[in-house]
Design a protein around this motif. Structure first.
Motif, mmCIF file in Angstrom:
data_model
loop_
_atom_site.group_PDB
_atom_site.id
_atom_site.type_symbol
_atom_site.label_atom_id
_atom_site.label_comp_id
_atom_site.label_asym_id
_atom_site.label_seq_id
_atom_site.Cartn_x
_atom_site.Cartn_y
_atom_site.Cartn_z
ATOM 1 N N PRO A 71 21.434 56.440 59.747
ATOM 2 C CA PRO A 71 22.904 56.453 59.692
ATOM 3 C C PRO A 71 23.453 57.843 59.982
ATOM 4 O O PRO A 71 22.832 58.856 59.635
ATOM 5 N N GLU A 72 24.622 57.895 60.617
ATOM 6 C CA GLU A 72 25.304 59.169 60.831
ATOM 7 C C GLU A 72 25.683 59.759 59.473
ATOM 8 O O GLU A 72 25.898 59.024 58.500
ATOM 9 N N HIS A 73 25.768 61.093 59.406
ATOM 10 C CA HIS A 73 25.994 61.758 58.116
ATOM 11 C C HIS A 73 27.254 61.240 57.418
ATOM 12 O O HIS A 73 27.273 61.096 56.193
ATOM 13 N N LYS A 74 28.308 60.940 58.184
ATOM 14 C CA LYS A 74 29.571 60.496 57.583
ATOM 15 C C LYS A 74 29.676 58.976 57.499
ATOM 16 O O LYS A 74 30.717 58.452 57.089
ATOM 17 N N GLN A 75 28.603 58.270 57.841
ATOM 18 C CA GLN A 75 28.665 56.809 57.851
ATOM 19 C C GLN A 75 28.738 56.260 56.432
ATOM 20 O O GLN A 75 28.087 56.763 55.509
ATOM 21 N N VAL A 76 29.512 55.204 56.265
ATOM 22 C CA VAL A 76 29.696 54.559 54.963
ATOM 23 C C VAL A 76 29.103 53.158 55.012
ATOM 24 O O VAL A 76 29.231 52.447 56.007
ATOM 25 N N CYS A 77 28.437 52.769 53.932
ATOM 26 C CA CYS A 77 27.862 51.423 53.811
ATOM 27 C C CYS A 77 28.551 50.684 52.668
ATOM 28 O O CYS A 77 29.388 51.248 51.958
ATOM 29 N N GLU A 78 28.166 49.437 52.476
ATOM 30 C CA GLU A 78 28.800 48.611 51.453
ATOM 31 C C GLU A 78 27.733 47.994 50.555
ATOM 32 O O GLU A 78 26.726 47.477 51.040
ATOM 33 N N THR A 79 27.938 48.067 49.254
ATOM 34 C CA THR A 79 27.009 47.458 48.314
ATOM 35 C C THR A 79 27.175 45.944 48.312
ATOM 36 O O THR A 79 28.136 45.407 48.887
ATOM 37 N N GLU A 80 26.260 45.254 47.662
ATOM 38 C CA GLU A 80 26.357 43.794 47.562
ATOM 39 C C GLU A 80 27.611 43.381 46.802
ATOM 40 O O GLU A 80 28.106 42.259 46.962
ATOM 41 N N GLN A 81 28.154 44.278 45.968
ATOM 42 C CA GLN A 81 29.361 43.983 45.196
ATOM 43 C C GLN A 81 30.640 44.326 45.973
ATOM 44 O O GLN A 81 31.743 44.160 45.475
ATOM 45 N N GLY A 82 30.473 44.843 47.210
ATOM 46 C CA GLY A 82 31.623 45.146 48.047
ATOM 47 C C GLY A 82 32.164 46.557 47.927
ATOM 48 O O GLY A 82 33.207 46.874 48.503
ATOM 49 N N ALA A 83 31.469 47.430 47.181
ATOM 50 C CA ALA A 83 31.925 48.818 47.036
ATOM 51 C C ALA A 83 31.348 49.692 48.151
ATOM 52 O O ALA A 83 30.186 49.533 48.534
ATOM 53 N N ASN A 84 32.164 50.598 48.671
ATOM 54 C CA ASN A 84 31.703 51.519 49.704
ATOM 55 C C ASN A 84 30.927 52.676 49.081
ATOM 56 O O ASN A 84 31.243 53.129 47.975
ATOM 57 N N TRP A 85 29.923 53.138 49.797
ATOM 58 C CA TRP A 85 29.193 54.329 49.346
ATOM 59 C C TRP A 85 28.732 55.137 50.559
ATOM 60 O O TRP A 85 28.547 54.594 51.657
ATOM 61 N N ALA A 86 28.576 56.426 50.370
ATOM 62 C CA ALA A 86 28.270 57.350 51.468
ATOM 63 C C ALA A 86 26.784 57.310 51.808
ATOM 64 O O ALA A 86 26.018 58.219 51.477
ATOM 65 N N CYS A 87 26.376 56.247 52.497
ATOM 66 C CA CYS A 87 24.949 56.065 52.780
ATOM 67 C C CYS A 87 24.406 57.122 53.735
ATOM 68 O O CYS A 87 23.244 57.536 53.630
ATOM 69 N N GLY A 88 25.230 57.579 54.690
ATOM 70 C CA GLY A 88 24.766 58.584 55.637
ATOM 71 C C GLY A 88 24.425 59.896 54.949
ATOM 72 O O GLY A 88 23.378 60.496 55.208
ATOM 73 N N ALA A 89 25.318 60.337 54.069
ATOM 74 C CA ALA A 89 25.070 61.578 53.324
ATOM 75 C C ALA A 89 23.879 61.411 52.391
ATOM 76 O O ALA A 89 23.087 62.350 52.191
ATOM 77 N N TRP A 90 23.722 60.216 51.812
ATOM 78 C CA TRP A 90 22.585 59.950 50.919
ATOM 79 C C TRP A 90 21.268 60.055 51.674
ATOM 80 O O TRP A 90 20.318 60.679 51.193
ATOM 81 N N VAL A 91 21.205 59.466 52.852
ATOM 82 C CA VAL A 91 19.983 59.545 53.655
ATOM 83 C C VAL A 91 19.670 60.996 54.010
ATOM 84 O O VAL A 91 18.529 61.450 53.877
ATOM 85 N N SER A 92 20.680 61.741 54.449
ATOM 86 C CA SER A 92 20.461 63.141 54.817
ATOM 87 C C SER A 92 19.897 63.931 53.632
ATOM 88 O O SER A 92 18.972 64.743 53.794
ATOM 89 N N ALA A 93 20.446 63.680 52.441
ATOM 90 C CA ALA A 93 19.986 64.384 51.242
ATOM 91 C C ALA A 93 18.552 64.007 50.884
ATOM 92 O O ALA A 93 17.732 64.864 50.522
#
Length: 216
Positions: free
Chosen positions: A48-70
């Motif tokens: 994922p791109e650093h600023k890319q956002v994903c969605e949890t199964e509950q529908g909440a957004n989270w910063a998956c790109g930044a998480w992967v980079s970290a």
């Protein structure tokens, strides 16, 4: 003598010469490193791109790109890598397969759900991704847009449909602001017509419509 002449012929004919890139890793994002001053894009994977956002199964957004980079920085930052060049991309980066501690970096990242198999360029990690998906590892535990599709979506609205009307009338929290070609934020600004944003042919036209010029 024959081998020497053959090698010389290959060099003079411009034959591509791939070399190892060896050194300590500085993580740029989930699939890109700086090694010994060389920008390296990992072959066969797409994170994922650093600023890319994903969605949890509950529908909440989270910063998956930044998480992967970290996570990748925790795993590999400062460690010594040996990379074998495969190609060069359109940005001039070395595209390579890398090993750290004797293990294929791309395979590990895909296996742990931190990146996807980039099947457009290689099928090497196809089964690793399927295993991660079946076990809901990493990104597979949430809803995530394919990174290539995400990049394509972000690119929409950035290129003027008419080159003679290339001024971007953007609407943000700061109000209606127009960006001229060459200004700092011009390239990364996208125009969404459905939100009332517009393309303008002249600065005077933009001002008359109620937009003000970006400061930088």
């Amino acid at each position: 003598m024959f081998r020497f002449c053959l090698a010389l012929l290959m060099i003079t004919c411009g034959a591509p010469i791939s070399a190892d890139v060896i050194g300590r890793v500085r993580v740029i994002d989930g699939d890109t490193f700086d090694i010994a001053g060389i920008r390296v894009r990992l072959h066969g994977i797409d994170a994922p791109e650093h600023k890319q956002v994903c969605e949890t199964e509950q529908g909440a957004n989270w910063a998956c790109g930044a998480w992967v980079s970290a996570r990748v920085a925790e795993m590999y930052g400062g460690k010594r890598a040996r990379c074998k060049e495969v190609d060069r991309d359109s940005y001039g980066r070395v595209v390579a397969r890398c090993e750290i501690g004797g293990r294929d970096v791309g395979q590990r990242l895909v296996s742990e759900g931190l990146a996807f198999a980039y099947r457009k360029y290689s099928m090497a990690y196809d089964l690793d991704e399927k295993g991660a998906a079946v076990n809901d590892r990493g990104l597979h535990a949430s809803r995530v847009q394919n990174p290539a599709q995400y990049r394509a979506t972000r690119a929409q609205g950035r290129i003027p449909p008419d080159r003679t009307c290339a001024i971007k009338g953007n609407i943000s929290k700061s109000g209606k602001i127009f960006h001229m070609p060459g200004q700092r934020d011009y390239e990364r600004t996208g125009i969404n017509l459905s939100k009332g944003e517009q393309w303008f042919c002249t600065a005077a036209q933009a001002r008359a419509a109620g937009w003000r010029k970006a400061r930088r």
